[in-house]
Design a protein around this motif. Structure first.
Motif, PDB file in Angstrom:
ATOM      1  N   VAL A  11       0.837  -1.208   0.000  1.00 22.53           N
ATOM      2  CA  VAL A  11       0.000   0.000   0.000  1.00 22.53           C
ATOM      3  C   VAL A  11       0.867   1.251   0.000  1.00 22.53           C
ATOM      4  CG1 VAL A  11      -1.633   1.335   1.388  1.00 22.53           C
ATOM      5  CG2 VAL A  11      -1.994  -1.116   1.055  1.00 22.53           C
ATOM      6  N   LEU A  12       1.917   1.241   0.815  1.00 21.48           N
ATOM      7  CA  LEU A  12       2.807   2.398   0.863  1.00 21.48           C
ATOM      8  C   LEU A  12       3.470   2.632  -0.492  1.00 21.48           C
ATOM      9  CD1 LEU A  12       4.236   4.617   2.486  1.00 21.48           C
ATOM     10  CD2 LEU A  12       5.942   2.924   3.162  1.00 21.48           C
ATOM     11  N   THR A  13       3.950   1.562  -1.117  1.00 25.15           N
ATOM     12  CA  THR A  13       4.586   1.700  -2.429  1.00 25.15           C
ATOM     13  C   THR A  13       3.586   2.183  -3.475  1.00 25.15           C
ATOM     14  OG1 THR A  13       6.076  -0.113  -1.848  1.00 25.15           O
ATOM     15  CG2 THR A  13       5.939   0.498  -4.166  1.00 25.15           C
ATOM     16  N   THR A  14       2.360   1.669  -3.422  1.00 26.52           N
ATOM     17  CA  THR A  14       1.331   2.095  -4.377  1.00 26.52           C
ATOM     18  C   THR A  14       1.049   3.582  -4.247  1.00 26.52           C
ATOM     19  OG1 THR A  14       0.333  -0.110  -4.296  1.00 26.52           O
ATOM     20  CG2 THR A  14      -1.026   1.691  -5.150  1.00 26.52           C
ATOM     21  N   VAL A  15       0.924   4.037  -3.004  1.00 29.64           N
ATOM     22  CA  VAL A  15       0.668   5.466  -2.787  1.00 29.64           C
ATOM     23  C   VAL A  15       1.820   6.309  -3.323  1.00 29.64           C
ATOM     24  CG1 VAL A  15       0.363   7.231  -1.011  1.00 29.64           C
ATOM     25  CG2 VAL A  15      -0.855   5.069  -0.828  1.00 29.64           C
ATOM     26  N   LEU A  16       3.055   5.889  -3.047  1.00 25.66           N
ATOM     27  CA  LEU A  16       4.209   6.649  -3.519  1.00 25.66           C
ATOM     28  C   LEU A  16       4.279   6.659  -5.054  1.00 25.66           C
ATOM     29  CD1 LEU A  16       6.943   5.536  -0.957  1.00 25.66           C
ATOM     30  CD2 LEU A  16       5.711   7.701  -1.038  1.00 25.66           C
ATOM     31  N   ALA A  20       3.915   9.852  -7.523  1.00 26.17           N
ATOM     32  CA  ALA A  20       5.042  10.217  -8.384  1.00 26.17           C
ATOM     33  C   ALA A  20       4.708  10.083  -9.868  1.00 26.17           C
ATOM     34  CB  ALA A  20       6.245   9.340  -8.045  1.00 26.17           C
ATOM     35  N   VAL A  21       4.059   8.967 -10.252  1.00 21.36           N
ATOM     36  CA  VAL A  21       3.850   8.682 -11.674  1.00 21.36           C
ATOM     37  C   VAL A  21       2.726   9.524 -12.258  1.00 21.36           C
ATOM     38  CG1 VAL A  21       3.153   6.892 -13.305  1.00 21.36           C
ATOM     39  CG2 VAL A  21       4.789   6.366 -11.498  1.00 21.36           C
ATOM     40  N   VAL A  22       1.621   9.661 -11.550  1.00 19.84           N
ATOM     41  CA  VAL A  22       0.471  10.392 -12.105  1.00 19.84           C
ATOM     42  C   VAL A  22       0.810  11.858 -12.372  1.00 19.84           C
ATOM     43  CG1 VAL A  22      -1.892  11.148 -11.633  1.00 19.84           C
ATOM     44  CG2 VAL A  22      -1.209   8.788 -11.142  1.00 19.84           C
ATOM     45  N   PRO A  23       1.401  12.598 -11.410  1.00 20.82           N
ATOM     46  CA  PRO A  23       1.766  13.990 -11.739  1.00 20.82           C
ATOM     47  C   PRO A  23       2.786  14.084 -12.873  1.00 20.82           C
ATOM     48  CG  PRO A  23       1.746  13.666  -9.363  1.00 20.82           C
ATOM     49  CD  PRO A  23       1.645  12.319  -9.983  1.00 20.82           C
ATOM     50  N   LEU A  24       3.749  13.132 -12.887  1.00 15.91           N
ATOM     51  CA  LEU A  24       4.737  13.156 -13.961  1.00 15.91           C
ATOM     52  C   LEU A  24       4.087  12.896 -15.310  1.00 15.91           C
ATOM     53  CD1 LEU A  24       7.685  13.353 -14.818  1.00 15.91           C
ATOM     54  CD2 LEU A  24       7.899  10.886 -14.366  1.00 15.91           C
ATOM     55  N   GLY A  25       3.163  11.932 -15.360  1.00 19.04           N
ATOM     56  CA  GLY A  25       2.458  11.669 -16.610  1.00 19.04           C
ATOM     57  C   GLY A  25       1.610  12.850 -17.040  1.00 19.04           C
ATOM     58  N   GLY A  26       0.955  13.507 -16.071  1.00 14.37           N
ATOM     59  CA  GLY A  26       0.180  14.700 -16.416  1.00 14.37           C
ATOM     60  C   GLY A  26       1.047  15.820 -16.939  1.00 14.37           C
ATOM     61  N   SER A 159       4.230   4.987 -18.348  1.00 15.79           N
ATOM     62  CA  SER A 159       4.049   5.297 -16.925  1.00 15.79           C
ATOM     63  C   SER A 159       3.385   4.133 -16.193  1.00 15.79           C
ATOM     64  CB  SER A 159       3.199   6.569 -16.767  1.00 15.79           C
ATOM     65  OG  SER A 159       3.828   7.683 -17.369  1.00 15.79           O
ATOM     66  N   ALA A 160       2.337   3.572 -16.824  1.00 21.74           N
ATOM     67  CA  ALA A 160       1.669   2.425 -16.212  1.00 21.74           C
ATOM     68  C   ALA A 160       2.609   1.229 -16.114  1.00 21.74           C
ATOM     69  CB  ALA A 160       0.419   2.055 -17.017  1.00 21.74           C
ATOM     70  N   GLY A 161       3.412   1.011 -17.169  1.00 26.80           N
ATOM     71  CA  GLY A 161       4.371  -0.089 -17.119  1.00 26.80           C
ATOM     72  C   GLY A 161       5.390   0.078 -16.014  1.00 26.80           C
ATOM     73  N   ILE A 162       5.904   1.304 -15.886  1.00 26.93           N
ATOM     74  CA  ILE A 162       6.873   1.563 -14.808  1.00 26.93           C
ATOM     75  C   ILE A 162       6.219   1.357 -13.448  1.00 26.93           C
ATOM     76  CG2 ILE A 162       8.248   3.384 -13.726  1.00 26.93           C
ATOM     77  CD1 ILE A 162       8.731   4.503 -16.534  1.00 26.93           C
ATOM     78  N   GLY A 163       4.953   1.822 -13.318  1.00 26.89           N
ATOM     79  CA  GLY A 163       4.253   1.632 -12.053  1.00 26.89           C
ATOM     80  C   GLY A 163       4.047   0.167 -11.728  1.00 26.89           C
ATOM     81  N   ALA A 169       8.115  -5.268  -8.104  1.00 27.13           N
ATOM     82  CA  ALA A 169       9.328  -5.264  -7.278  1.00 27.13           C
ATOM     83  C   ALA A 169       8.981  -5.062  -5.809  1.00 27.13           C
ATOM     84  CB  ALA A 169      10.273  -4.170  -7.764  1.00 27.13           C
ATOM     85  N   SER A 170       7.976  -4.222  -5.561  1.00 26.37           N
ATOM     86  CA  SER A 170       7.562  -3.985  -4.175  1.00 26.37           C
ATOM     87  C   SER A 170       6.993  -5.248  -3.547  1.00 26.37           C
ATOM     88  CB  SER A 170       6.524  -2.862  -4.137  1.00 26.37           C
ATOM     89  OG  SER A 170       5.986  -2.708  -2.850  1.00 26.37           O
TER      90      SER A 170
END
Length: 461
Positions: A11-16, A20-26, A159-163, A169-170
């Motif tokens: 959960v912590l990794t998902t939140v992080l 990180a990914v959503v604002p960067l993708g936007g 972005s989705a792939g990296i997430g 990995a998490s």
């Protein structure tokens, strides 16, 4: 524990990752849109520059048509309008010649900044040819938004792939971390449980995990070793006391019996009194040994049918109650299964019923009932005897706590120890109308099925 640690880490990794990914993708999407619009406007301005030479300076239209051909080869639609909003030249594509294109031209010719629309997957851009305040004409360029949308989709796909890779990995890392922490703790917990069930030779084997867990295991092993030595020492003392006291008492009783057989008069009375004291001393030694055994008892919980044991002990004590003209009853109750050491409930009920029968007068009554009380089985032994005052109740569970007891004064101490060591409680209450009620609460069995119960020892403790 493994699941909780893994889920928390995930959960912590998902939140992080989301933060990180959503604002960067936007941000990258916005930059792609701006870049696409800037490229389109730049291409429009190139055509507008060539059109200005033709419209305002009346030069050859060849450079303007070359730029229109270049735009057509790139897949764009372009059209050139004069200052009167009349079409001068255009590519074969009609996307730059529609109503929306003419509205853009009118706004540009009026000196306004047009809002570029999107129609049927094409973006329209309009630029003035010449001075913005007094343009010689306007150029409209329509470009397909498909390349832009494809790049934006690629951005979000990457972005989705990296997430997802980060989540995978998490998961792997969290599972390994959770197992690294929880396995030695589970081993330590199992060792502590077996030690608590009476396996005094149990030791924790922890060869991995955090250093704090390894130190905890070492401390546990030290504690278990000391506990084993202490319990074995107590057992040895009890065995020695049992042998060293009972043997001379038995010999002394035999000598008194021999002397009493030929004695007469006052001598016979004195010898009878001495025999009574020897019997009382023997009961006292047996009681002390019973308390010592109860205090060092480490039960292995089994499933005990409370309703069956209550009925059984009531039947076993019924002849004694009839002999003393006391009414002993055990009303039927629900089928309850408690978690207790083998034989402990029988021993507790024997002591409680024996105390109650000793306390009630001729013609009195004793009732043994049971019912469920949340996570516990509640057993009540009620009598209508003289009861106890507050001071006597406060010390009733101590050894020799009640100096007025008819017996050894050790029965309630044994009951208290056996109840608490099995995770239960015992308390004393006043019986309505006079008398004493002993309330015993024992944890209910949580296993799948009751274990077979061995026959109890009917000997009075």
């Amino acid at each position: 524990m493994t699941r909780r640690i893994a889920l928390t880490f995930l959960v912590l990794t998902t939140v992080l990752l989301v933060l990180a990914v959503v604002p960067l993708g936007g941000l990258m999407t916005a930059r792609e849109r701006v870049s696409f619009r800037d490229d389109q406007r730049s291409a429009t301005r190139v055509i507008a520059s060539a059109a200005e030479e033709h419209l305002s300076d009346h030069r050859s239209a060849t450079p303007m048509r070359k730029e229109l051909d270049v735009a057509a080869e790139a897949g764009d639609c372009a059209a050139v309008y004069d200052a009167s909003a009349r079409l001068v030249a255009s590519t074969e594509c009609a996307a730059a010649r529609g109503e929306e294109a003419r509205e853009l031209v009118n706004r540009v010719l009026a000196g306004h900044e047009p809002e570029p629309p999107e129609n049927e997957g094409r973006l329209l851009a309009a630029e003035p040819a010449g001075d913005v305040r007094r343009p010689a004409g306007a150029v409209v360029l329509a470009r397909s938004a498909a390349p832009r949308d494809a790049r934006i989709a690629a951005i979000w796909g990457w972005s989705a792939g990296i997430g997802l890779l980060g989540l995978a990995a998490s998961v792997l890392l969290s599972v390994r971390l959770a197992r690294w922490v929880s396995r030695p703790l589970s081993s330590l917990d199992s060792a502590a449980q077996r030690l608590g069930e009476g396996d005094l030779g149990e030791r924790a084997v922890v060869d991995g995990g955090p250093p704090e867990v390894r130190r905890l295991a070492a401390t546990f092993n030290t504690m278990a070793g000391r506990t084993e030595a202490l319990v074995h020492g107590h057992r040895a003392v009890i065995a020695d006391v049992s042998h060293q006291l009972r043997t001379p008492l038995a010999a002394l009783r035999l000598r008194l019996d021999v002397l009493a057989a030929g004695a007469e008069g006052d001598t016979a009375a004195e010898l009878a009194a001495a025999q009574g004291e020897i019997a009382r001393l023997s009961r006292l030694v047996d009681g002390l040994l019973a308390v010592a055994r109860a205090e060092q008892a480490i039960p292995r919980p089994v499933a005990v049918r409370v309703d069956e044991v209550v009925a059984e002990r009531a039947d076993a004590w019924s002849p004694v109650a009839e002999e003393r003209n006391v009414l002993l009853t055990a009303p039927p109750g629900p089928a309850l299964t408690a978690s207790l050491g083998s034989g402990h409930l029988e021993q507790v009920l024997d002591n409680l019923i024996a105390n109650a029968l000793d306390a009630v007068p001729d013609g009195g009554s004793v009732t043994v009932g049971h019912r469920a009380a949340g996570r516990y089985a509640r057993v009540r032994v009620r009598d209508d005897g003289p009861g106890m005052d507050a001071d006597a109740k406060a010390v009733a569970f101590h050894r020799f706590g009640n100096p007025e007891a008819r017996g050894t004064g050790l029965g309630l101490a044994i009951v208290h120890r056996l109840a608490t060591v099995n995770g239960g409680t015992v308390r004393l209450e006043d019986t309505p109308g006079g008398g004493l009620t002993v309330v015993l609460e024992l944890p209910l069995w949580t296993g799948a099925s009751p274990a077979p119960r061995s026959l109890p020892d009917l000997k009075k403790r």
